[in-house]
Design a protein around this motif. Structure first.
Motif, PDB file in Angstrom:
ATOM      1  N   GLU A  12      -8.963   7.686  -1.476  1.00 57.13           N
ATOM      2  CA  GLU A  12      -7.555   9.332  -1.709  1.00 57.13           C
ATOM      3  C   GLU A  12      -7.815   8.784  -3.641  1.00 57.13           C
ATOM      4  OE1 GLU A  12      -3.648  10.417  -0.698  1.00 57.13           O
ATOM      5  OE2 GLU A  12      -4.342   9.654   0.976  1.00 57.13           O
ATOM      6  N   ALA A  29      -4.183   0.041  -7.354  1.00 57.28           N
ATOM      7  CA  ALA A  29      -5.153   0.075  -5.966  1.00 57.28           C
ATOM      8  C   ALA A  29      -6.744  -0.680  -5.728  1.00 57.28           C
ATOM      9  CB  ALA A  29      -6.080   1.439  -5.105  1.00 57.28           C
ATOM     10  N   LEU A  81      -6.647   4.342   1.059  1.00 55.91           N
ATOM     11  CA  LEU A  81      -5.777   4.619  -0.295  1.00 55.91           C
ATOM     12  C   LEU A  81      -6.758   4.399  -1.726  1.00 55.91           C
ATOM     13  CD1 LEU A  81      -3.090   5.285  -1.351  1.00 55.91           C
ATOM     14  CD2 LEU A  81      -2.875   2.597  -2.153  1.00 55.91           C
ATOM     15  N   ILE A 127       1.130  -0.933   0.326  1.00 52.45           N
ATOM     16  CA  ILE A 127      -0.298   0.150  -0.100  1.00 52.45           C
ATOM     17  C   ILE A 127       0.695   0.757  -0.282  1.00 52.45           C
ATOM     18  CG2 ILE A 127      -1.894   1.486   1.556  1.00 52.45           C
ATOM     19  CD1 ILE A 127      -2.955  -1.837   2.422  1.00 52.45           C
ATOM     20  N   ASP A 128       2.008   1.240   0.519  1.00 52.98           N
ATOM     21  CA  ASP A 128       2.991   2.144   0.678  1.00 52.98           C
ATOM     22  C   ASP A 128       3.294   2.793  -0.284  1.00 52.98           C
ATOM     23  OD1 ASP A 128       2.019   2.835   3.445  1.00 52.98           O
ATOM     24  OD2 ASP A 128       3.480   2.225   3.683  1.00 52.98           O
ATOM     25  N   SER A 156      -0.862  14.035   1.037  1.00 49.39           N
ATOM     26  CA  SER A 156      -2.420  14.779   1.189  1.00 49.39           C
ATOM     27  C   SER A 156      -2.529  15.375   0.766  1.00 49.39           C
ATOM     28  CB  SER A 156      -3.589  13.142   1.552  1.00 49.39           C
ATOM     29  OG  SER A 156      -3.362  13.747   3.067  1.00 49.39           O
ATOM     30  N   ALA A 163       0.812   4.655  -2.596  1.00 50.87           N
ATOM     31  CA  ALA A 163       1.223   5.984  -1.942  1.00 50.87           C
ATOM     32  C   ALA A 163       2.177   6.891  -2.139  1.00 50.87           C
ATOM     33  CB  ALA A 163       0.519   5.668  -0.969  1.00 50.87           C
TER      34      ALA A 163
END
Length: 344
Positions: free
Chosen positions: A167, A146, A164, A113-114, A286, A117
């Motif tokens: 976003e 994602a 995520l 996930i990171d 963000s 991101a």
């Protein structure tokens, strides 16, 4: 010297694209390199040519260059309509982790996930220079990735993965606003709000709702903008930068609706909040734009809605002068530039 690992993902993406010069054949390195150089030149502030060529592209495909610079990665993603993961630009451990999680061979973890991101953070800054239309294909590809990560996430990791994805949907909604794709923007922002609720993520929910309010302000739908802005302000768990933005937005909605006294009260509240913003280097990726120069422009919008056109023009000029140079020609700064020219 360690063995070179070819970037087969980039090569296969190139070969999967049909040549524009010779339809029916795969795109060659020379042609792709020329398109990449042209893309970079179009997005250079001074229109300068770029030396990227087939030799440089060959080094990337052979693995001599593992991870080219941000502008080259962005150009390749835009021209090939692919994500950084699709083109093999994530660092090897991250790329393998993301690929296995996306395919379902492994459950999604925080590291995967990171990695996605981090790509999103770089694309946001690229938007300042390139504009919404150019980064939208990359964001769309990242959102598809994602979605796979969220589908394969389990336990405590799932809220992070869903957050995520929220976003990325929210960002697609934002990018469709300057393109005036109103229905698409609403659909993405609605989905972002639902996903943020699932993840119990107040910041992403508030951001999606405030972007939806902004969308309706742009369409002069004050009733919907008012309701969405009010919803965006309900959860006090959000950071001060976002609270400041929502409060300035509230003041603009009220001013445009003729509620002068209440608008001025919200403007004073927003001004007080803006005095307590953290340093720019402490802001999250963000919300890296929540700095004094940005909010100076938000104040200008409120003054303009209140009928103080000369004051709005002065504040807009000051806001532009205070901004980092890379922001001044950004697509989102267009409203500020228009206000600044009122007395020209």
């Amino acid at each position: 010297m360690p063995d070179l690992v070819p970037n087969d993902r980039l090569r296969l993406a190139r070969e999967a694209m049909s040549s524009r010069r010779y339809p029916g054949t795969p795109m060659g390195r020379t042609e792709l390199a020329a398109l990449v150089a042209q893309w970079i030149e179009r997005h250079d502030e001074k229109g300068r040519s770029h030396p990227f060529d087939a030799v440089h592209l060959g080094k990337i495909e052979r693995g001599v260059v593992k991870r080219p610079g941000p502008i080259i990665r962005a150009a390749l993603c835009a021209v090939l309509d692919a994500s950084e993961c699709d083109l093999g630009f994530l660092r090897p451990p991250d790329a393998d982790r993301v690929a296995q999680a996306a395919s379902g061979r492994l459950a999604t973890d925080s590291a995967a996930i990171d990695a996605v991101a981090q790509v999103l953070a770089s694309v946001r800054r690229l938007e300042d220079a390139a504009g919404a239309a150019e980064v939208l294909p990359t964001v769309r590809a990242q959102a598809a990735l994602a979605t796979q990560l969220a589908d394969n996430a389990r336990g405590n990791v799932r809220p992070k993965a869903v957050g995520l994805l929220s976003e990325l949907e929210q960002y697609q909604g934002w990018l469709n606003i300057p393109l005036q794709r109103w229905d698409e923007s609403r659909r993405y922002l609605d989905r972002a709000s639902v996903l943020a609720l699932e993840a119990d993520d107040p910041t992403r929910l508030s951001t999606a709702l405030s972007f939806a309010a902004y969308r309706n302000l742009r369409r002069n739908d004050l009733r919907s903008a008012d309701a969405l802005n009010e919803a965006a302000a309900r959860d006090d768990r959000v950071n001060i930068g976002l609270r400041t933005y929502v409060t300035f937005q509230r003041a603009e909605v009220l001013a445009r609706d003729g509620s002068r006294t209440e608008a001025l009260a919200r403007l004073r509240e927003a001004d007080r909040l803006s005095e307590h913003l953290p340093p720019a280097d402490e802001l999250p990726d963000s919300g890296y734009w929540y700095v004094p120069s940005f909010f100076h422009g938000q104040r200008a919008f409120v003054l303009h809605a209140l009928g103080d056109h000369s004051g709005a023009a002065r504040l807009a000029r000051e806001a532009i002068a205070m901004m980092p140079e890379s922001w001044r020609d950004a697509e989102w700064a267009g409203r500020r530039r228009a206000l600044a020219e009122l007395e020209s």
